[in-house]
Design a protein around this motif. Sequence first.
Motif, PDB file in Angstrom:
ATOM      1  N   MET A   1       0.844  -1.192   0.000  1.00 52.55           N
ATOM      2  CA  MET A   1       0.000   0.000   0.000  1.00 52.55           C
ATOM      3  C   MET A   1       0.877   1.238   0.000  1.00 52.55           C
ATOM      4  O   MET A   1       1.817   1.354   0.775  1.00 52.55           O
ATOM      5  N   SER A   2       0.594   2.201  -0.874  1.00 53.69           N
ATOM      6  CA  SER A   2       1.397   3.405  -0.987  1.00 53.69           C
ATOM      7  C   SER A   2       1.077   4.374   0.124  1.00 53.69           C
ATOM      8  O   SER A   2      -0.044   4.442   0.620  1.00 53.69           O
ATOM      9  N   HIS A   3       2.087   5.152   0.524  1.00 54.43           N
ATOM     10  CA  HIS A   3       1.837   6.283   1.398  1.00 54.43           C
ATOM     11  C   HIS A   3       1.115   7.348   0.580  1.00 54.43           C
ATOM     12  O   HIS A   3       1.511   7.652  -0.541  1.00 54.43           O
ATOM     13  N   PRO A   4       0.047   7.955   1.093  1.00 52.31           N
ATOM     14  CA  PRO A   4      -0.615   9.006   0.331  1.00 52.31           C
ATOM     15  C   PRO A   4       0.316  10.192   0.175  1.00 52.31           C
ATOM     16  O   PRO A   4       1.046  10.555   1.103  1.00 52.31           O
ATOM     17  N   PRO A   5       0.357  10.794  -1.025  1.00 54.72           N
ATOM     18  CA  PRO A   5       1.227  11.939  -1.233  1.00 54.72           C
ATOM     19  C   PRO A   5       0.888  13.073  -0.269  1.00 54.72           C
ATOM     20  O   PRO A   5      -0.282  13.367  -0.009  1.00 54.72           O
ATOM     21  N   ALA A   6       1.924  13.686   0.301  1.00 57.98           N
ATOM     22  CA  ALA A   6       1.715  14.827   1.180  1.00 57.98           C
ATOM     23  C   ALA A   6       1.246  16.020   0.367  1.00 57.98           C
ATOM     24  O   ALA A   6       1.573  16.156  -0.817  1.00 57.98           O
ATOM     25  N   PRO A   7       0.436  16.898   0.949  1.00 57.70           N
ATOM     26  CA  PRO A   7      -0.071  18.039   0.197  1.00 57.70           C
ATOM     27  C   PRO A   7       1.032  19.019  -0.178  1.00 57.70           C
ATOM     28  O   PRO A   7       2.005  19.174   0.567  1.00 57.70           O
ATOM     29  N   GLY A   8       0.859  19.677  -1.313  1.00 60.63           N
ATOM     30  CA  GLY A   8       1.803  20.687  -1.760  1.00 60.63           C
ATOM     31  C   GLY A   8       2.909  20.094  -2.604  1.00 60.63           C
ATOM     32  O   GLY A   8       3.220  18.908  -2.500  1.00 60.63           O
ATOM     33  N   PRO A   9       3.523  20.904  -3.478  1.00 59.96           N
ATOM     34  CA  PRO A   9       4.571  20.399  -4.361  1.00 59.96           C
ATOM     35  C   PRO A   9       5.851  20.062  -3.603  1.00 59.96           C
ATOM     36  O   PRO A   9       6.145  20.630  -2.547  1.00 59.96           O
TER      37      PRO A   9
ATOM     38  N   GLY B   1      11.716  20.191   2.039  1.00 58.34           N
ATOM     39  CA  GLY B   1      12.370  20.695   3.237  1.00 58.34           C
ATOM     40  C   GLY B   1      13.400  19.753   3.803  1.00 58.34           C
ATOM     41  O   GLY B   1      13.620  19.720   5.016  1.00 58.34           O
ATOM     42  N   GLY B   2      14.044  18.989   2.930  1.00 57.73           N
ATOM     43  CA  GLY B   2      15.082  18.067   3.357  1.00 57.73           C
ATOM     44  C   GLY B   2      14.583  16.739   3.881  1.00 57.73           C
ATOM     45  O   GLY B   2      15.384  15.893   4.268  1.00 57.73           O
ATOM     46  N   ARG B   3      13.239  16.542   3.902  1.00 62.51           N
ATOM     47  CA  ARG B   3      12.651  15.298   4.410  1.00 62.51           C
ATOM     48  C   ARG B   3      11.904  14.567   3.299  1.00 62.51           C
ATOM     49  O   ARG B   3      11.383  15.185   2.357  1.00 62.51           O
ATOM     50  N   ILE B   4      11.834  13.253   3.466  1.00 63.69           N
ATOM     51  CA  ILE B   4      11.067  12.439   2.524  1.00 63.69           C
ATOM     52  C   ILE B   4       9.591  12.586   2.867  1.00 63.69           C
ATOM     53  O   ILE B   4       9.182  12.365   4.014  1.00 63.69           O
ATOM     54  N   VAL B   5       8.797  12.993   1.880  1.00 63.59           N
ATOM     55  CA  VAL B   5       7.369  13.208   2.126  1.00 63.59           C
ATOM     56  C   VAL B   5       6.486  12.185   1.421  1.00 63.59           C
ATOM     57  O   VAL B   5       5.292  12.093   1.722  1.00 63.59           O
ATOM     58  N   ALA B   6       7.040  11.419   0.496  1.00 69.98           N
ATOM     59  CA  ALA B   6       6.250  10.382  -0.170  1.00 69.98           C
ATOM     60  C   ALA B   6       7.178   9.331  -0.752  1.00 69.98           C
ATOM     61  O   ALA B   6       8.263   9.648  -1.262  1.00 69.98           O
ATOM     62  N   VAL B   7       6.740   8.076  -0.663  1.00 71.68           N
ATOM     63  CA  VAL B   7       7.448   6.950  -1.252  1.00 71.68           C
ATOM     64  C   VAL B   7       6.399   6.096  -1.951  1.00 71.68           C
ATOM     65  O   VAL B   7       5.403   5.699  -1.335  1.00 71.68           O
TER      66      VAL B   7
ATOM     67  N   SER C   1      16.867   4.147   6.117  1.00 69.88           N
ATOM     68  CA  SER C   1      15.880   3.573   5.200  1.00 69.88           C
ATOM     69  C   SER C   1      15.177   4.730   4.495  1.00 69.88           C
ATOM     70  O   SER C   1      15.199   5.861   4.968  1.00 69.88           O
ATOM     71  N   ILE C   2      14.586   4.427   3.363  1.00 67.89           N
ATOM     72  CA  ILE C   2      13.828   5.439   2.620  1.00 67.89           C
ATOM     73  C   ILE C   2      12.372   5.296   3.012  1.00 67.89           C
ATOM     74  O   ILE C   2      11.656   4.407   2.548  1.00 67.89           O
ATOM     75  N   SER C   3      11.938   6.148   3.928  1.00 70.47           N
ATOM     76  CA  SER C   3      10.563   6.115   4.398  1.00 70.47           C
ATOM     77  C   SER C   3      10.139   7.522   4.777  1.00 70.47           C
ATOM     78  O   SER C   3      10.970   8.392   5.050  1.00 70.47           O
ATOM     79  N   VAL C   4       8.834   7.737   4.767  1.00 70.86           N
ATOM     80  CA  VAL C   4       8.283   9.071   4.995  1.00 70.86           C
ATOM     81  C   VAL C   4       8.707   9.584   6.369  1.00 70.86           C
ATOM     82  O   VAL C   4       8.645   8.872   7.370  1.00 70.86           O
ATOM     83  N   GLY C   5       9.157  10.829   6.403  1.00 73.52           N
ATOM     84  CA  GLY C   5       9.589  11.471   7.627  1.00 73.52           C
ATOM     85  C   GLY C   5      11.080  11.440   7.840  1.00 73.52           C
ATOM     86  O   GLY C   5      11.608  12.226   8.634  1.00 73.52           O
ATOM     87  N   LYS C   6      11.780  10.527   7.156  1.00 71.41           N
ATOM     88  CA  LYS C   6      13.224  10.442   7.309  1.00 71.41           C
ATOM     89  C   LYS C   6      13.915  11.567   6.535  1.00 71.41           C
ATOM     90  O   LYS C   6      13.393  12.087   5.554  1.00 71.41           O
ATOM     91  N   SER C   7      15.119  11.898   6.978  1.00 73.13           N
ATOM     92  CA  SER C   7      15.939  12.854   6.239  1.00 73.13           C
ATOM     93  C   SER C   7      16.251  12.288   4.850  1.00 73.13           C
ATOM     94  O   SER C   7      16.508  11.087   4.706  1.00 73.13           O
ATOM     95  N   ALA C   8      16.258  13.150   3.858  1.00 68.54           N
ATOM     96  CA  ALA C   8      16.470  12.713   2.472  1.00 68.54           C
ATOM     97  C   ALA C   8      17.955  12.591   2.182  1.00 68.54           C
ATOM     98  O   ALA C   8      18.544  13.345   1.400  1.00 68.54           O
ATOM     99  N   ASP C   9      18.597  11.618   2.828  1.00 68.57           N
ATOM    100  CA  ASP C   9      19.989  11.277   2.583  1.00 68.57           C
ATOM    101  C   ASP C   9      19.970  10.072   1.642  1.00 68.57           C
ATOM    102  O   ASP C   9      19.616   8.960   2.053  1.00 68.57           O
ATOM    103  N   LEU C  10      20.358  10.295   0.403  1.00 68.01           N
ATOM    104  CA  LEU C  10      20.091   9.330  -0.660  1.00 68.01           C
ATOM    105  C   LEU C  10      21.306   9.165  -1.562  1.00 68.01           C
ATOM    106  O   LEU C  10      22.146  10.069  -1.666  1.00 68.01           O
TER     107      LEU C  10
END
Length: 553
Positions: free
Chosen positions: A1-9, A36-42, A510-519
């Motif tokens: 099941m996908s995480h729903p996309p967070a609002p806003g671009p 803002g440096g965070r993962i908002v959707a996967v 890990s790549i998950s919503v809320g984590k810092s976008a270190d990729l």
Amino acid sequence: MSHPPAPGPADLVLTGGPVHTVDPARSRATSVAVRGGRIVAVGHDEVRELIGPRTEVVDLAGKLLLPGFQDAHVHPMGAGLELGLCHLGDTTDPDAYLRTIGAYAKEHPDVEWITGGGWSLEAFPGGSPTAAALDAIVPDRPVFLPNRDHHGAWVNSRALQRAGIDARTPDPADGRIERDAEGNPTGMLQEGAVHLVGRLVPDPTPEEQLAGLLRAQAVLHSHGVTAWQDAIVGTYANLTDPAPAYLTALDRGLLTARVVGALWWDRERGAEQIPELVSRREELSRDRFRAGTVKIMQDGIAENHTAALLDPYLTGCGCASDNSGISFVEPGELRKYVTELDAYGFQVHFHALGDRAVREALDAVESARTANGPRDTRHHLAHLQVVHPDDLPRFRALGASANLQMLWAAHEPQMDELTLPFLGAERGGWQYPFGDLLRAGATLAAGSDWPVSSPDPLQAIHVAVNRVSPDAPEGTPAFLPQQRIDLGTAIAACTAGGAYVNRLDDTSGSISVGKSADLVVLDRDPFAGPPEEIAATRVLETYVEGRRVHTGT
């Protein structure tokens, strides 16, 4: 099941995967959005709904996206400084070493000391080069060249004279001066003896230290490393304390990685240094740098017979010797120190290479757990070259993580010529037991120990999966193949395992919503190819908090 996309671009969308998330709840995706440096959707195509007019879109075009690698044991400033000095880490040819040293001395006529290092023990008989060879190249200035593991140093006669080392000089309690048949120093210093000369080498200037740190940071980012644990923050032997360089980098906005500093435990002192460590933790911990760990080196290395073993090393004829290595901290005192450090909330990072050192470190963790109860201190043991089978289940039972230097688990001259003959068949089979540790339920993390070995996690992952070095001649047998681990587990040790040990729970272990976008973006998906080709994988891009810090070609 996908995480729903967070609002806003989103600020950044990476799409067209695959995405290997290292998230057990959802291992694969094809798109990731960052704001803002965070993962908002996967997820998959639905993530593209977050693309706005100002969103940067990266087409992965089938290339693999991973969480940023986290190195759990590394020495960046020393590595970066070494790269700018007389660097010997690119070969194992002794003649090439001498040519490099001679050329460096000629190009730097005003340098008081010739220093740098990175040479390999396997290049010389018994791992011991001579002062005489250096004297023929540089007779007029002292030469001090640590080997690649920094547990020994090659020096010339002028350096020995400067230090007052001769046949009458006793070995220090924690080291050895190699000698000829008449007792004269030969030019090779082991462990604590390194400091007899190293203390005379002029410290690099603050700007040189900063340059070395930034040089190393660029190298680590080029290999996809976004966070690390600096395994020695303090002054040890010839290593300069990197803390001032980290603080300067912070003040100038130049530190792009997240760093955990492991404060050096002075083994010539005792518990009286703990209040100083507490004060230093407070002084140094800010922004991207934290110093909540203490590093205790419990033993040396197997190649020079200073790793602490339960039973003696063998001699060249296969007989038992009278040497079982060195425990640098008396085991009873170690238990007391670790218990007190644990009570203060410190993580302890052990250098524990031989089976006796491993057991002594685990005993110390057990004492801390008994006295203080369960605490989220996440102690970890690095190197783990020889682990007695009885101690394997203790890692899980005690909550002690196994900090693996995966690149070392392969046949190479240093293993085959300087280690296996002196361990014997049974003990030789207990080396680097990655598979057994995994099956026993240990938490696995990974560290490069650069400049001891390559900082490239993909090279280490290749060895963990294959138990063969990437550059091994064709037909080289796997080293203890029953200790192989699968690719997913090896990647997890270099990402989520490192994040756990580094206590960086909000980063992209890990790549998950809320984590810092270190990729990190790789040039291929190694899961789709044969295991023998993992080491051919390259890093194309590295991101920290959604900001690109490395672009490859």
